[in-house]
Design an enzyme around this catalytic site. Structure first.
Site, PDB file in Angstrom:
ATOM      1  N   ASP A 190       1.891   4.439   2.036  1.00 36.58           N
ATOM      2  CA  ASP A 190       1.888   5.009   3.378  1.00 36.58           C
ATOM      3  C   ASP A 190       2.558   6.369   3.274  1.00 36.58           C
ATOM      4  O   ASP A 190       3.759   6.445   3.008  1.00 36.58           O
ATOM      5  CB  ASP A 190       2.644   4.082   4.329  1.00 36.58           C
ATOM      6  CG  ASP A 190       2.423   4.484   5.794  1.00 36.58           C
ATOM      7  OD1 ASP A 190       1.553   5.341   6.051  1.00 36.58           O
ATOM      8  OD2 ASP A 190       3.120   3.943   6.664  1.00 36.58           O
TER       9      ASP A 190
ATOM     10  N   GLU B 223       4.751   0.867   0.537  1.00 45.79           N
ATOM     11  CA  GLU B 223       5.146   0.056   1.687  1.00 45.79           C
ATOM     12  C   GLU B 223       4.689  -1.379   1.511  1.00 45.79           C
ATOM     13  O   GLU B 223       3.597  -1.648   1.026  1.00 45.79           O
ATOM     14  CB  GLU B 223       4.540   0.649   2.973  1.00 45.79           C
ATOM     15  CG  GLU B 223       4.787  -0.221   4.207  1.00 45.79           C
ATOM     16  CD  GLU B 223       4.560   0.505   5.536  1.00 45.79           C
ATOM     17  OE1 GLU B 223       4.623   1.754   5.561  1.00 45.79           O
ATOM     18  OE2 GLU B 223       4.311  -0.184   6.537  1.00 45.79           O
TER      19      GLU B 223
ATOM     20  N   ASN C 278       7.783  -6.031  13.924  1.00 46.70           N
ATOM     21  CA  ASN C 278       6.713  -6.301  14.883  1.00 46.70           C
ATOM     22  C   ASN C 278       6.933  -7.654  15.528  1.00 46.70           C
ATOM     23  O   ASN C 278       7.204  -8.638  14.838  1.00 46.70           O
ATOM     24  CB  ASN C 278       5.358  -6.307  14.167  1.00 46.70           C
ATOM     25  CG  ASN C 278       5.070  -4.961  13.547  1.00 46.70           C
ATOM     26  OD1 ASN C 278       4.849  -3.987  14.251  1.00 46.70           O
ATOM     27  ND2 ASN C 278       5.094  -4.895  12.227  1.00 46.70           N
TER      28      ASN C 278
ATOM     29  N   SER D  75       4.122  -4.672   3.853  1.00 47.96           N
ATOM     30  CA  SER D  75       4.074  -5.267   5.190  1.00 47.96           C
ATOM     31  C   SER D  75       4.020  -6.768   5.013  1.00 47.96           C
ATOM     32  O   SER D  75       3.092  -7.288   4.399  1.00 47.96           O
ATOM     33  CB  SER D  75       2.832  -4.812   5.954  1.00 47.96           C
ATOM     34  OG  SER D  75       2.862  -3.423   6.146  1.00 47.96           O
TER      35      SER D  75
ATOM     36  N   HIS E 114      10.031  -1.073   9.875  1.00 48.31           N
ATOM     37  CA  HIS E 114       9.597  -1.445  11.219  1.00 48.31           C
ATOM     38  C   HIS E 114       9.526  -2.954  11.395  1.00 48.31           C
ATOM     39  O   HIS E 114       9.283  -3.683  10.449  1.00 48.31           O
ATOM     40  CB  HIS E 114       8.221  -0.834  11.512  1.00 48.31           C
ATOM     41  CG  HIS E 114       8.216   0.668  11.444  1.00 48.31           C
ATOM     42  ND1 HIS E 114       7.078   1.410  11.529  1.00 48.31           N
ATOM     43  CD2 HIS E 114       9.218   1.562  11.304  1.00 48.31           C
ATOM     44  CE1 HIS E 114       7.366   2.712  11.436  1.00 48.31           C
ATOM     45  NE2 HIS E 114       8.665   2.820  11.293  1.00 48.31           N
TER      46      HIS E 114
ATOM     47  N   ARG F 137       1.694  -6.148  20.763  1.00 48.82           N
ATOM     48  CA  ARG F 137       2.589  -6.193  19.621  1.00 48.82           C
ATOM     49  C   ARG F 137       3.665  -5.152  19.876  1.00 48.82           C
ATOM     50  O   ARG F 137       3.370  -3.961  19.972  1.00 48.82           O
ATOM     51  CB  ARG F 137       1.834  -5.862  18.331  1.00 48.82           C
ATOM     52  CG  ARG F 137       2.751  -5.724  17.121  1.00 48.82           C
ATOM     53  CD  ARG F 137       1.959  -5.502  15.841  1.00 48.82           C
ATOM     54  NE  ARG F 137       1.136  -4.304  15.868  1.00 48.82           N
ATOM     55  CZ  ARG F 137       1.266  -3.272  15.014  1.00 48.82           C
ATOM     56  NH1 ARG F 137       2.186  -3.296  14.084  1.00 48.82           N
ATOM     57  NH2 ARG F 137       0.471  -2.239  15.100  1.00 48.82           N
TER      58      ARG F 137
ATOM     59  N   TYR G 124       0.823  -1.206   0.000  1.00 53.76           N
ATOM     60  CA  TYR G 124       0.000   0.000   0.000  1.00 53.76           C
ATOM     61  C   TYR G 124       0.854   1.252   0.000  1.00 53.76           C
ATOM     62  O   TYR G 124       2.086   1.196   0.015  1.00 53.76           O
ATOM     63  CB  TYR G 124      -0.957  -0.022   1.196  1.00 53.76           C
ATOM     64  CG  TYR G 124      -0.326   0.107   2.560  1.00 53.76           C
ATOM     65  CD1 TYR G 124       0.543  -0.860   3.047  1.00 53.76           C
ATOM     66  CD2 TYR G 124      -0.615   1.201   3.371  1.00 53.76           C
ATOM     67  CE1 TYR G 124       1.105  -0.738   4.311  1.00 53.76           C
ATOM     68  CE2 TYR G 124      -0.049   1.320   4.638  1.00 53.76           C
ATOM     69  CZ  TYR G 124       0.796   0.352   5.099  1.00 53.76           C
ATOM     70  OH  TYR G 124       1.361   0.470   6.345  1.00 53.76           O
TER      71      TYR G 124
ATOM     72  N   HIS H  25       6.163  -2.815  18.590  1.00 57.94           N
ATOM     73  CA  HIS H  25       6.390  -2.178  17.296  1.00 57.94           C
ATOM     74  C   HIS H  25       7.764  -1.510  17.361  1.00 57.94           C
ATOM     75  O   HIS H  25       7.949  -0.549  18.104  1.00 57.94           O
ATOM     76  CB  HIS H  25       5.279  -1.146  17.084  1.00 57.94           C
ATOM     77  CG  HIS H  25       5.257  -0.532  15.729  1.00 57.94           C
ATOM     78  ND1 HIS H  25       5.124  -1.271  14.584  1.00 57.94           N
ATOM     79  CD2 HIS H  25       5.338   0.766  15.335  1.00 57.94           C
ATOM     80  CE1 HIS H  25       5.120  -0.453  13.533  1.00 57.94           C
ATOM     81  NE2 HIS H  25       5.260   0.791  13.961  1.00 57.94           N
TER      82      HIS H  25
END
Lengths: 506, 65
Positions: free
Chosen positions: A95, A100, A158, A102, A156, A244, A93, A246
């Site tokens: 961002d 990005e 997670n 994920s 990032h 979670r 998507y 992050h």
């Protein structure tokens, strides 16, 4: 626990429209996402489900079968919608001003590598597909974290953790680990300071792309006043059981060993924190400054001051965690430790030992060392100062995702950087989901019942079935359910989404 | 140097000879590494974007996250 846990990564890619530095990055990012979606996503394009609750049919308000044919005609409203779910369970998507990727939820460090590297290939394919749109200008993507002019974007991580672990314990034991782990996980950067202007002859290279952009120790922000420990708490799982974690301070790595060690060592340290195993206080004085100081010294001799007065190099600080982790794994598993846990411990030790001896010994494994070696060779051959544009170009082009232009890719192709996975394994992960998390259910549904999936998110898949007035939401709140062993056979024998939903809700 | 090695000598002299051999090895290896470095830099020279200064200057990003 071991290195195994539910994990995933999110990488924002740098984006450049060739020859048009002032091009709108949101438009370009949408072109990337839409080009990939149009070429690969079957029939109807499932939406990302932002709603926690079951949406009503009339609440959808958009035409899900629509493909954005001409990206140049995108309106602002369309821009907000460039957001797709892939059959491998990942989300692709826009961002802010970056495309990005994920990754789907995985459970091992090697799978983190596999599905993150698959994301690089998705981005590469997306940029090639976008270039085929008539009248388009080529868009180049970079897996890095800064433009060296003040802007930074994230990579990032997670990690799913037990809710019962006090957050203060996480902050206490994870902060020194994060201050020091960059000696393993840094991607390397030419330039000091947020705008990269501080390049004196002696000081031009630093270990991390990200360290200069961190300003506080703990906080919720991700775009300003960035904290070493981010407090965002949105578990996408039962909040009574899980949080979670992050992690926002990591660099975007290209080297597979860097990604592998980043996920593996961090997961191990979290396991020790959850188990209350860490019996020593490694708290660092002035963690934010220490983070930067460590990054600014690629000789690895900088001494970090601990709160108890000891002074250690970042490598020595990492060796403290390694020592604890060895004892922890021995204590909990003995010789029954799983293969990747054993491998992570061995590689971690090997890398730290060599970094302490001579960092250059890790040039075939770690991004920052590989980059520094290349830069040093150029400096020697061409007698370049750190402010030379050519060195900045090498830094930037190291992260170019194209195999013919990206310098990481050139080094890897020449056998100068170790690979952990072959191309075929990574390519398969562009399409196939991991088999041991709920991403399996999500991905298989997207693949097999594309026409019937209205929307999906980490914690649900929403079906639009013929003859049903309302959408059917299948919650996937437990990340470790919906695996191949749970639903593989069920999906195999369900010829339609109707049959699947009927079987699930029976 | 091979000749020198064959001559009988005291242990201190032997040490010197061994060191010389090692130094030669290092020199040869360094030469190989230098050639290796030249090869990789030549390869990378070919793919580096032209006009580094403009290229770097025009890489402007908006923040993210």
């Amino acid at each position: 626990m071991s290195v195994r846990r539910v994990m995933g990564t999110e990488v924002e890619y740098g984006i450049s429209v060739q020859g048009q530095p002032s091009a709108n990055p949101m438009v370009a990012s949408s072109q990337i996402v839409n080009a990939y979606a149009s070429s690969t996503v079957k029939a109807r394009r499932a939406r990302w489900d932002f709603e926690e609750e079951s949406p009503l049919r009339d609440a959808r308000g958009f035409d899900m079968a629509r493909q954005v044919a001409d990206a140049s005609q995108l309106t602002d409203e369309d821009l907000g919608l460039a957001n797709v779910i892939l059959t491998n369970g990942a989300r692709l998507y826009v961002d802010h001003a970056h495309p990005e990727y994920s990754s789907p939820e995985v459970t091992t460090p090697l799978d983190v590598v596999r599905w993150e590297k698959a994301g690089e290939q998705v981005m590469l394919d997306a940029s090639r597909m976008a270039a085929q749109v008539p009248g388009s200008t080529p868009i180049v993507l970079y897996k890095n974290n800064t433009d060296n002019k003040g802007a930074s974007y994230g990579a990032h991580e997670n990690y799913l953790m037990r809710r019962s672990t006090p957050f203060a314990e996480i902050v206490r034991h994870l902060t020194p680990f994060f201050v020091s782990r960059q000696v393993v996980t840094g991607a390397g950067r030419v330039g000091i300071g947020q705008d990269g202007r501080d390049t004196t002859p002696e000081r031009g290279f630093q270990i991390s792309q990200r360290s200069d952009y961190f300003e506080v120790e703990v906080g919720l922000e991700t775009t300003l006043k960035r904290p070493i420990i981010n407090t965002r708490d949105e578990p996408h799982a039962d909040p009574a059981v899980y949080r979670r974690l992050h992690v926002i301070l990591g660099d975007a790595n290209l080297a597979e060993v860097s990604i592998y060690l980043k996920a593996g060592t961090t997961s191990l340290v979290l396991a020790m924190i959850e188990a209350g195993f860490i019996d020593r206080d490694l708290s660092v004085e002035g963690a934010v400054k220490a983070l930067r100081d460590v990054s600014h010294d690629p000789t690895l001799r900088h001494l970090v001051t601990l709160r108890d007065g000891r002074r250690l190099t970042a490598v020595q600080l990492q060796l403290e965690y390694l020592d604890l982790a060895r004892k922890f794994v021995e204590d909990r598993y003995g010789s029954d430790a799983d293969e990747q846990t054993v491998d992570i411990l061995a590689r971690w030790e090997s890398v730290l030992t060599r970094l302490e001896r001579d960092p250059m010994e890790c040039a075939g494994e770690l991004d920052w060392v590989a980059k520094l070696r290349l830069l040093s060779q150029y400096r020697d051959r061409d007698d370049l100062d750190w402010d030379d544009a050519k060195l900045h170009l090498i830094d930037l082009q190291y992260a170019d995702v194209r195999p013919d232009k990206g310098l990481y890719h050139r080094l890897a192709a020449a056998g100068r950087i170790e690979r952990l996975l072959d191309d075929a394994t990574i390519e398969a992960a562009m399409h196939d989901p991991p088999v041991d998390t709920r991403a399996y259910f999500r991905g298989r549904c997207l693949d097999k019942y594309a026409d019937s999936v209205a929307a999906a998110s980490w914690d649900s898949v929403i079906f639009d079935l013929p003859g049903r007035e309302s959408l059917q939401r299948v919650p996937t709140i437990d990340p470790l359910r919906g695996t191949r062993s749970h639903v593989g056979e069920l999906i195999d024998r369900s010829d339609s989404a109707q049959a699947l939903v009927a079987a699930i809700t029976r | 140097m091979a000749q020198e090695q064959k001559q009988p000598r005291k242990s201190s002299q032997e040490e010197t000879a061994t060191e010389e051999v090692v130094e030669t090895d290092v020199a040869e290896r360094k030469e190989m590494i230098d050639e290796d470095v030249d090869a990789i830099l030549d390869e990378i020279d070919e793919v580096l974007e032209t006009n580094a200064e403009d290229f770097v200057k025009s890489f402007i990003q908006k923040g993210g996250e």
